[in-house]
Scaffold this motif. Structure first.
Motif, short mmCIF file in Angstrom:
data_model
loop_
_atom_site.label_atom_id
_atom_site.label_comp_id
_atom_site.label_asym_id
_atom_site.label_seq_id
_atom_site.Cartn_x
_atom_site.Cartn_y
_atom_site.Cartn_z
N LEU A 13 4.40 2.28 -0.61
CA LEU A 13 3.58 3.63 -0.85
C LEU A 13 2.82 3.92 0.54
N GLY A 14 1.82 2.84 0.78
CA GLY A 14 0.93 3.17 2.10
C GLY A 14 1.42 2.71 3.47
N ASN A 15 2.39 1.89 3.34
CA ASN A 15 2.87 1.16 4.38
C ASN A 15 1.67 0.40 5.17
N ILE A 16 0.57 -0.09 4.35
CA ILE A 16 -0.46 -0.83 4.98
C ILE A 16 -0.59 -2.48 4.22
N CYS A 17 0.22 -2.34 3.06
CA CYS A 17 -0.21 -3.84 2.38
C CYS A 17 1.31 -4.44 2.39
N ARG A 18 2.25 -3.90 1.30
CA ARG A 18 3.34 -4.45 1.00
C ARG A 18 4.57 -4.61 2.08
N SER A 19 4.97 -3.47 2.45
CA SER A 19 6.05 -3.26 3.27
C SER A 19 5.71 -4.08 4.98
N PRO A 20 4.49 -3.71 5.74
CA PRO A 20 4.21 -4.47 6.56
C PRO A 20 4.07 -5.89 6.41
N THR A 21 3.62 -6.35 5.48
CA THR A 21 3.80 -7.89 4.97
C THR A 21 5.42 -8.25 4.88
N ALA A 22 6.14 -7.48 4.30
CA ALA A 22 7.60 -7.99 4.35
C ALA A 22 8.30 -7.78 5.62
N GLU A 23 7.87 -6.79 6.44
CA GLU A 23 8.30 -6.88 7.70
C GLU A 23 7.85 -7.89 8.53
N LEU A 70 0.34 -9.73 11.74
CA LEU A 70 0.67 -8.21 11.36
C LEU A 70 -0.10 -7.21 12.31
N SER A 71 -0.85 -7.68 13.13
CA SER A 71 -2.04 -6.90 13.58
C SER A 71 -1.24 -5.88 14.64
N ASN A 72 -0.45 -5.91 15.05
CA ASN A 72 0.30 -4.84 15.82
C ASN A 72 1.15 -3.81 15.20
N LEU A 73 1.16 -4.09 13.73
CA LEU A 73 1.90 -2.86 13.19
C LEU A 73 1.16 -1.78 12.78
N LYS A 74 1.82 -0.67 12.79
CA LYS A 74 1.22 0.65 12.58
C LYS A 74 1.90 1.45 11.47
N ALA A 75 1.00 2.10 10.43
CA ALA A 75 1.80 2.91 9.43
C ALA A 75 2.66 3.80 9.83
N ARG A 76 3.80 4.24 9.08
CA ARG A 76 4.36 5.46 9.38
C ARG A 76 4.94 5.98 8.04
N THR A 77 5.46 7.18 7.94
CA THR A 77 6.14 7.62 6.78
C THR A 77 7.43 7.68 7.02
N VAL A 78 8.10 7.20 5.84
CA VAL A 78 9.83 7.13 5.89
C VAL A 78 10.34 8.59 6.04
N SER A 79 11.51 8.70 6.85
CA SER A 79 12.09 10.16 6.80
C SER A 79 13.44 10.16 6.61
N PRO A 80 13.94 11.25 6.62
CA PRO A 80 15.42 11.34 6.11
C PRO A 80 16.51 10.75 7.00
N ASP A 81 15.97 10.74 8.45
CA ASP A 81 16.65 10.21 9.48
C ASP A 81 16.97 8.58 9.11
N ASP A 82 15.93 7.91 8.79
CA ASP A 82 15.87 6.56 8.59
C ASP A 82 17.08 6.32 7.50
N PHE A 83 17.56 7.26 6.82
CA PHE A 83 18.80 6.68 5.82
C PHE A 83 20.31 6.65 6.71
N HIS A 84 19.95 7.29 8.08
CA HIS A 84 21.08 7.32 8.84
C HIS A 84 21.02 6.31 9.83
N GLU A 85 19.85 5.81 10.00
CA GLU A 85 19.43 4.55 10.82
C GLU A 85 19.73 3.41 10.44
N TYR A 86 19.32 2.96 9.31
CA TYR A 86 19.02 1.66 8.70
C TYR A 86 20.30 1.39 7.66
N ASP A 87 20.51 0.01 7.63
CA ASP A 87 21.76 -0.45 6.94
C ASP A 87 21.27 -0.68 5.39
#
Ligand code: 4NP
Length: 167
Positions: A13-23, A70-87
């Motif tokens: 949801l926020g890209n500050i807890c779970r998904s940066p951890t997973a990244e 994780l200190s260098n990561l920065k939150a962003r919002t998912v975009s429709p382009d991501d669905f073309h970019e990522y596998d």
């Protein structure tokens, strides 16, 4: 950019807890296996509140205990382009998944699924099908996020290494 890289996007949801951890965990594990050059790994949130922010200090401290920075990561919002970019786009919980499917373009190449149940774990990891949102919780819940994410990442990576013959 190397077209042959496998592109992986972690989403919460926020890209500050779970998904940066997973990244961070996934990147750490591909480094340990010395196959980092074969992956592009990123994370994003479905919400907009925390754009540009660093990960939550509790996520950073839980990750740091396992030698993951994780200190260098920065939150962003998912975009429709991501669905073309990522596998592969991995959602941390089912609301993230349904929000992703709402904005998924028709011609998207990405496979979009729940992180803890892919590739074939109906019951998820340790009985969890979703990574619980730790934002309003205690440090202990961030440790649980790390445990679940580490386990899922190892098994997803085993699967990808086998399917794409990466070693
Ligand atoms: P995340 O956690 O989705 O794992 O990054 C959250 C972060 C912020 C909020 C909710 C969940 N929030 O409501 O601001």
């Amino acid at each position: 950019m190397n077209k042959d890289k496998l592109k992986i996007l972690m989403v919460c949801l926020g890209n500050i807890c779970r998904s940066p951890t997973a990244e961070g965990v996934f990147r750490h594990q591909v480094r340990q296996r010395q196959i980092e050059h074969l992956f592009d790994i990123d994370s994003a949130g479905t919400g907009t509140w925390h754009i540009g922010e660093s990960p939550d200090h509790r996520a950073c401290s839980a990750a740091a205990k396992r030698n993951i920075d994780l200190s260098n990561l920065k939150a962003r919002t998912v975009s429709p382009d991501d669905f073309h970019e990522y596998d592969y786009i991995f959602a941390m919980d089912s609301k993230n998944l349904s929000d992703l499917l709402t904005i998924q373009p028709e011609s998207a190449k990405a496979q979009v699924m729940l992180f803890l149940t892919w590739p074939d774990l109906d019951n998820g990891r340790q009985g969890y099908r979703e990574v619980p949102d730790p934002y309003y919780s205690s440090q202990e819940d961030f440790e649980l996020v790390l445990d679940l994410v580490e386990q899922a990442s190892q098994e997803i990576l085993d699967h990808l290494v086998s399917v794409y013959q990466l070693n």
